[in-house]
Motif scaffolding. Structure first.
Motif, PDB file in Angstrom:
ATOM      1  N   VAL A 129       0.845  -1.194   0.000  1.00 19.39           N
ATOM      2  CA  VAL A 129       0.000   0.000   0.000  1.00 19.39           C
ATOM      3  C   VAL A 129       0.879   1.242   0.000  1.00 19.39           C
ATOM      4  O   VAL A 129       1.835   1.335   0.772  1.00 19.39           O
ATOM      5  N   ARG A 130       0.534   2.172  -0.884  1.00 18.89           N
ATOM      6  CA  ARG A 130       1.295   3.428  -0.912  1.00 18.89           C
ATOM      7  C   ARG A 130       1.040   4.179   0.394  1.00 18.89           C
ATOM      8  O   ARG A 130      -0.117   4.417   0.770  1.00 18.89           O
ATOM      9  N   PRO A 131       2.120   4.560   1.086  1.00 15.88           N
ATOM     10  CA  PRO A 131       1.931   5.243   2.373  1.00 15.88           C
ATOM     11  C   PRO A 131       1.071   6.490   2.214  1.00 15.88           C
ATOM     12  O   PRO A 131       1.218   7.233   1.236  1.00 15.88           O
ATOM     13  N   LYS A 132       0.199   6.698   3.172  1.00 12.86           N
ATOM     14  CA  LYS A 132      -0.707   7.856   3.100  1.00 12.86           C
ATOM     15  C   LYS A 132       0.036   9.164   3.355  1.00 12.86           C
ATOM     16  O   LYS A 132      -0.347  10.209   2.856  1.00 12.86           O
ATOM     17  N   GLN A 133       1.092   9.077   4.174  1.00 12.36           N
ATOM     18  CA  GLN A 133       1.837  10.302   4.493  1.00 12.36           C
ATOM     19  C   GLN A 133       3.328  10.088   4.232  1.00 12.36           C
ATOM     20  O   GLN A 133       4.128  10.019   5.168  1.00 12.36           O
ATOM     21  N   PRO A 134       3.700  10.043   2.969  1.00 15.62           N
ATOM     22  CA  PRO A 134       5.097   9.735   2.625  1.00 15.62           C
ATOM     23  C   PRO A 134       6.092  10.698   3.259  1.00 15.62           C
ATOM     24  O   PRO A 134       7.192  10.291   3.622  1.00 15.62           O
ATOM     25  N   THR A 135       5.693  11.945   3.391  1.00 18.27           N
ATOM     26  CA  THR A 135       6.634  12.947   3.896  1.00 18.27           C
ATOM     27  C   THR A 135       7.033  12.682   5.342  1.00 18.27           C
ATOM     28  O   THR A 135       8.034  13.205   5.812  1.00 18.27           O
ATOM     29  N   GLU A 136       6.243  11.876   6.031  1.00 18.42           N
ATOM     30  CA  GLU A 136       6.578  11.630   7.438  1.00 18.42           C
ATOM     31  C   GLU A 136       7.423  10.382   7.631  1.00 18.42           C
ATOM     32  O   GLU A 136       7.701   9.978   8.749  1.00 18.42           O
ATOM     33  N   LEU A 137       7.802   9.768   6.502  1.00 16.57           N
ATOM     34  CA  LEU A 137       8.587   8.539   6.604  1.00 16.57           C
ATOM     35  C   LEU A 137      10.078   8.840   6.555  1.00 16.57           C
ATOM     36  O   LEU A 137      10.512   9.785   5.890  1.00 16.57           O
ATOM     37  N   TRP A 190      10.667   4.703   3.675  1.00 15.06           N
ATOM     38  CA  TRP A 190      10.256   4.969   2.285  1.00 15.06           C
ATOM     39  C   TRP A 190      10.890   3.938   1.338  1.00 15.06           C
ATOM     40  O   TRP A 190      10.250   3.436   0.421  1.00 15.06           O
ATOM     41  N   GLU A 210       7.606   7.037  -8.877  1.00 13.43           N
ATOM     42  CA  GLU A 210       7.622   7.079  -7.425  1.00 13.43           C
ATOM     43  C   GLU A 210       9.058   7.215  -6.890  1.00 13.43           C
ATOM     44  O   GLU A 210       9.266   7.672  -5.761  1.00 13.43           O
ATOM     45  N   GLU A 236      -4.574   2.609  -6.110  1.00 10.19           N
ATOM     46  CA  GLU A 236      -4.217   3.435  -4.958  1.00 10.19           C
ATOM     47  C   GLU A 236      -5.320   4.430  -4.598  1.00 10.19           C
ATOM     48  O   GLU A 236      -5.553   4.702  -3.434  1.00 10.19           O
ATOM     49  N   TYR A 251       1.190  18.681  -0.463  1.00 11.71           N
ATOM     50  CA  TYR A 251       1.519  17.715   0.564  1.00 11.71           C
ATOM     51  C   TYR A 251       2.161  16.472  -0.035  1.00 11.71           C
ATOM     52  O   TYR A 251       3.084  15.889   0.512  1.00 11.71           O
ATOM     53  N   ASP A 252       1.649  16.060  -1.211  1.00 10.19           N
ATOM     54  CA  ASP A 252       2.143  14.815  -1.802  1.00 10.19           C
ATOM     55  C   ASP A 252       1.910  14.838  -3.304  1.00 10.19           C
ATOM     56  O   ASP A 252       0.992  15.497  -3.795  1.00 10.19           O
ATOM     57  N   ARG A 286       8.341  12.203  -2.190  1.00  9.74           N
ATOM     58  CA  ARG A 286       9.183  11.795  -1.064  1.00  9.74           C
ATOM     59  C   ARG A 286      10.590  11.412  -1.514  1.00  9.74           C
ATOM     60  O   ARG A 286      11.585  11.602  -0.819  1.00  9.74           O
ATOM     61  N   TYR A 295      13.926  13.883  -1.713  1.00  5.17           N
ATOM     62  CA  TYR A 295      14.915  14.183  -0.666  1.00  5.17           C
ATOM     63  C   TYR A 295      15.398  12.927   0.045  1.00  5.17           C
ATOM     64  O   TYR A 295      15.644  12.919   1.231  1.00  5.17           O
TER      65      TYR A 295
END
Lengths: 91, 1000
Positions: free
Chosen positions: A26-34, A39, B708, B749, B889-890, B895, B898
């Motif tokens: 599953v694609r993480p819902k909050q990628p920026t927090e990983l 990731w 991705e 997704e 946000y996304d 992701r 960086y």
């Protein structure tokens, strides 16, 4: 060359399908927090099982629907096909 | 009749003479002969030279296992074919065959010198020898090796034949038309199952059809008579298709099989060109019964490769099937009973025959039969040497020691003109293993047999390891009944009498008095690998059978080791002291026998090779002298030469006019995806790096799409046609993949998003007009429209009508010039284009192709995904930070931008390059270095795009260079074969950095 039972169209030759790799990632819902490692786990790490494997398949030259398939990679036996979002069967 | 045609049979019609040539000399055979039987009937054994030592070699077998007797047929015609097994080709009038791998002639071959120096060219010779000196490789070694590589000659002309593919479905497919295949097919077809029986020979019956020995009786008849009746009954069955001359090529999973049918290979030359030569059947069978038979094994002893040494059962087939005796003074050398059938058959026809048997005795009926006839048998003996350079003349035999590991007593010389050898039988397990089946090793007669696991196929007959006639008939009947769920068959009460072999003995490498290093005991006849080579490989540390195979090339010739693999395994097992069963086999890969390329590609040749996509404007381009380039499946105009201009001249002219006056480009091939739904904006937000929610209706925006992993995947301009309606464009080559990717995310997704995607690439044609005159041309085309910058600004779109047809005009630019793209329904594309040309005439409108488009955008520093990027470039690497939203946000790939690897500052980054000599044009793909003296030279990047810009009057290039962002002004070098080109890193926007021209 398998015969694949598309959940939408029925049995078709493998030539109509393309494989999309391991299923249920599953694609993480909050990628920026990983973290980088978390990731990377999502992005790169795959089980590549010799044996029963849950895979994504696409009926690319048919209904173009994605679905899941349970295949034994050691003998290509297909145990089950099921639609996206459905619960994986117990094999 | 010739001296060797000693018998009349029902399989060869001796009233119909067929003439053919071999090495230019004319011979005669009969209808029904193979080239091999016809050559043997003329007393010809020597047909070729071996690959490495150029030793004289003769016909050895009678089927697809033949390692030696391969030839070139119909040389110097466009039908020529190399490496044809003479044992498989049916004789036809006018056939021209010639020997291969010899020069100047078969009888006097210079390469024969290799035989004399053979002690110096053992296994691995090439690997070991041609390592040094390094400088010798290119000028001396490689040309030499190339000269001696290969067997026959490839045809130089296009293949004039037609090849066909056909799909077939059946309940039961039976592979092999021997006795067990016939029994299987009959049971299946009689039980209302749609059955196909394939057989690679031209008639059914296998080896039983010519088995007239009195020791093999079925239902009180000789087995051949019984089988003939069965075949004639079989041919009457309705739901059975019999395909002769059809050989199985591959047995894939899910009972998907490929079989090649020869349709015209056996026809005389004047009847060949009438249609299809070969047909590849793609068969999907519910059940498969493999009845592929077995192949006789040779015996491995010193000089076992001379012309006149044949497999014993092949000698019997030549005699009883074709009426040809391979020799008049025969010796049979065997380790089993089956060769005695050959001896009896020869003796009964009055031909001299003696037997040498490595066993101490055998008490079977067939051996008793031979003894009763008075045939001389040398028990417990082995051949230690053979004599005769181009044809066997005599042999030397010795007694075997008690355990068979050595020889004893005196040498005994015997004269002969033919030596028949038999080392037992190898079941053809190829089909079984190709389908994924496993093997068991049967110790008693040293054979690998199928280990039955599959519900979808079975093996019957000798390919299952059943060698006795009684076993074959009864086991086949029982297995097939069980497999097909049938209670009774016509074979339940059949009586079979046969000779049964009780004493078995196998020695993989027969002993000799001379040391192994001095013998030539061939295992792989075609590739000239000997027992000595195998042992050398083991001594040098190769352990895996797969490695030994590759090092010694055993089993790697055109026969794929059908005769040699088992002996190689046996000798490895013996030498290494391990059990053969634990050693395993090499992998049996399809095809079983070589397939022609023609059969593989079928009709997909010439214009059917691939789909050709043309825009609706294509005809205009053709009429206006366009040169085309392939972009994916599309044909795109590359450039439009005038008055014999070359590419460079045409592109310089087109590029200059596009900026000075007006240019027009057919942009119809760009991928177009129609996106609708209440979540369309949100969807674009997630797939592109930049923000889309605030894009006004009627506006266009450039978007960059990542994978991705953060790498650039595709780009293009998307237009907002309505509140919930967008038109996305993609690169020409990426269109299908982008659609698939978007569908994937939507279905898996983000199924909650209300978005619908439709590919509309082919629905619209696009004429892109650019240059300072473009606005004037548009005004002429659409007189009622206001094209002022206020009414119709850059990056916006408007609906319009031309000749009563609706179209869309986008004001977007890939050249940096003022530019408009008109989209119209495809069927009006050509008419729109012609209108544009007409309207632009007074403004010097010039059609330009992809090459000019590439040049113009490079002047402006616009990237082409796939040319300036290669799947390792992030937008940051491309210095396109401006398009990556910091607020969102996304989005796909965010992701990854960086990750520790993607933020490295020494990644390859997009830069411009200017050559010190403005006339020097760099080669695309050329490597870039910063220091010339430091060794090893570090490649720090490469040139991705390079042109001579007529608008700047100098050479410009785009490149990716490690840490390039910080290198502006730095001197670098592009080393070429003969010189180093000095370059300076520059900005990658070479022209109009201020974007003035876009509103000019």
């Amino acid at each position: 060359m398998f015969i694949i039972n598309c959940p939408y169209c029925g049995e078709r030759d493998q030539i109509e399908f393309s494989c999309g790799g391991e299923a249920h990632i599953v694609r993480p819902k909050q990628p920026t927090e990983l973290s980088d490692d978390e990731w990377a786990e999502y992005l790169f790490m795959r089980k590549n099982i010799k044996g029963v494997q849950f895979e994504r398949w696409n009926h690319a030259h048919g209904c173009r629907k994605w679905f899941n398939m349970v295949r034994d990679t050691s003998n290509d036996k297909i145990h089950a096909v099921y639609k996206m979002g459905e619960k994986p069967p117990v094999i | 009749m010739t001296k060797y045609r000693i018998n009349k049979t029902r399989f060869v019609d001796q009233t119909k003479t067929v003439s053919f040539t071999f090495d230019g000399k004319e011979y005669h055979g009969f209808e029904g002969d193979t080239l091999a039987s016809a050559l043997l009937s003329n007393g010809i054994h020597l047909v070729g030279r071996s690959f490495k030592y150029h030793r004289p070699r003769g016909i050895m077998s009678c089927g697809s296992e033949e390692p030696n007797a391969i030839c070139q047929i119909n040389d110097n015609t466009d039908l020529t074919e190399p490496n044809v097994r003479v044992t498989e080709i049916e004789l036809y009038e006018g056939l021209k065959a010639s020997s291969q791998n010899c020069w100047p002639s078969l009888n006097f071959d210079i390469g024969g010198i290799n035989n004399l120096i053979s002690p110096f060219i053992p296994a691995g010779f090439y690997y070991k020898t041609f390592m040094w000196p390094k400088s010798f490789w290119k000028k001396i070694y490689e040309p030499l090796i190339r000269l001696s590589a290969g067997l026959g000659k490839s045809p130089t002309q296009p293949d004039p034949d037609i090849y066909d593919h056909k799909h077939e479905h059946c309940d039961v497919l039976v592979i092999g038309g021997g006795i067990s295949g016939i029994i299987s097919a009959k049971i299946a077809a009689k039980n209302n199952l749609k059955t196909i029986l394939i057989e690679d020979k031209n008639i059914l019956g296998g080896s039983t059809i010519y088995q007239n020995n009195k020791n093999f009786i079925i239902d009180n008849q000789k087995s051949n008579k019984w089988l003939m009746n069965e075949i004639s009954e079989l041919e009457k069955l309705d739901n059975l298709i019999i395909k002769t001359r059809t050989s199985l090529a591959a047995f894939h999973s899910y009972n998907y099989l490929l079989a090649k049918e020869n349709i015209s290979d056996h026809l005389p030359l004047d009847k060949k060109n009438c249609g299809i030569r070969q047909r590849l059947w793609k068969i999907r069978a519910d059940k498969v019964i493999v009845a592929a038979g077995a192949i006789e094994r040779p015996l491995i002893f010193n000089n076992n490769d001379r012309p006149g040494i044949l497999l014993a059962n092949s000698v019997k087939k030549y005699l009883d099937f074709y009426g040809v005796s391979s020799g008049l003074n025969n010796i049979i050398f065997t380790n089993n009973d089956s060769a005695y059938e050959t001896a009896v058959s020869l003796f009964e026809k009055g031909i001299s025959v003696k037997i040498i048997d490595i066993r101490k005795k055998s008490s079977s009926n067939i051996v008793k039969n031979a003894e009763d006839l008075g045939i001389k048998i040398y028990w417990n003996s082995t051949v230690v040497n053979t004599f005769g350079y181009k044809k066997i003349k005599s042999i030397e035999i010795m007694n075997l020691s008690e355990d068979g590991s050595n020889v004893t007593g005196n040498k005994h010389k015997i004269q002969c003109d033919c030596l028949s050898i038999s080392g037992g039988w190898t079941p053809m397990v190829h089909m079984h293993t190709q389908s994924g089946g496993k093997l068991d090793f049967r110790e008693i007669d040293q054979v690998f047999v199928p280990s039955e696991k599959s519900e979808n196929h079975i093996n019957v007959g000798s390919c299952n390891g059943d060698f006795e006639l009684e076993e074959i008939v009864k086991n086949t009947n029982n297995k097939v009944k069980k497999f097909l769920n049938i209670n009774e068959s016509g074979f339940d009460k059949i009586s079979v009498l046969c000779s049964k072999e009780l004493e078995k003995k196998n020695i993989w490498l027969l002993p000799n008095t001379i040391s192994e290093g001095k013998t030539k005991s061939f295992i792989d006849f075609q590739n000239d690998s000997t027992a000595k080579d195998i042992k050398l490989a083991l001594r040098e540390g190769f352990k895996s059978i797969e490695h030994v195979k590759r090092y010694t090339t055993t089993g790697m010739a055109t026969d794929q080791g059908k005769l040699s693999n088992m002996h190689a395994l046996g000798i490895i097992a013996d030498t290494a002291g391990v059990k053969m069963g634990t050693l395993g086999t090499t992998t049996f890969r399809p095809p079983f026998t070589p397939l022609t390329f023609g059969a593989i590609v079928g009709r997909s040749v010439g214009k059917f090779f691939d789909v050709v996509r043309k825009t609706s404007i294509h005809e205009w381009h053709v009429q206006n002298n366009a040169k085309f380039e392939n972009v994916g499946q599309w044909k795109r105009p590359w450039y439009y030469p005038i008055n014999n201009e070359n590419l460079h001249e045409a592109v310089q002219r087109e590029s200059k006019t596009a900026r000075d006056g007006a240019g027009i480009l057919d942009a119809s091939t760009l991928g177009k995806i129609d996106i609708q739904g209440s979540d369309a904006s949100e969807f674009l937000n997630r797939v592109y790096t930049n923000a889309w929610s605030k894009l006004g209706i009627g506006k266009c925006r450039y978007g960059l799409m990542l994978n991705e992993d953060g790498m650039v995947y595709d780009d293009g301009v998307t237009t907002r046609l309505g509140e919930n309606h967008y038109l996305m464009t993609t690169t020409t080559g990426g269109a299908a993949n982008v659609l698939s990717k978007l569908e994937d995310y939507l279905q898996t997704e983000w199924p909650e998003l209300d978005v619908y995607l439709t590919s509309v690439t082919d629905h619209y044609s696009t004429a892109s007009i650019c240059g300072p005159n473009s606005k004037k041309i548009l005004k002429k085309l659409f007189p009622n429209k206001d094209f002022s910058d206020e009414a119709f600004p850059h990056m916006s779109y408007q609906d319009a009508i031309i000749d009563k047809i609706e179209c869309r005009i986008m004001r977007i630019s890939f050249t940096g010039e003022l530019s408009y793209e008109i989209n119209i329904e495809s069927k009006y594309g050509k008419s729109l284009w012609e209108n544009c040309i007409k309207a632009g005439e007074e403004y010097k409108i010039t059609p330009y192709g992809t090459e000019t488009m590439h040049l113009l955008r490079a002047e402006k520093g616009f990237i082409i995904v796939g040319q300036d990027t290669d799947g390792t470039m992030t937008p940051i690497d491309l210095q396109m930070d401006w398009i990556v939203s910091k607020k969102k946000y996304d989005f796909i790939g965010k992701r990854s931008l960086y990750r520790s690897d993607t933020i490295r500052e020494d990644r390859k980054q997009l830069v411009g390059l200017l050559t010190d000599d403005p006339n020097e044009i760099l080669e695309e793909g050329a490597q870039i270095v910063s220091e010339l003296d430091k060794k090893p030279v570090e490649m720090i990047g490469h040139v991705t795009s390079s042109y001579f810009s007529p608008n700047l009057n100098k050479s410009i290039a785009l490149a990716v260079v490690k840490g390039g962002k910080k290198m502006k002004g730095q001197k670098l070098f592009v080393p070429m074969e003969n010189k180093n080109i000095n370059v300076t890193v520059s900005d990658f926007i070479f022209l109009d950095k201020e974007n003035k021209r876009i509103n000019a």
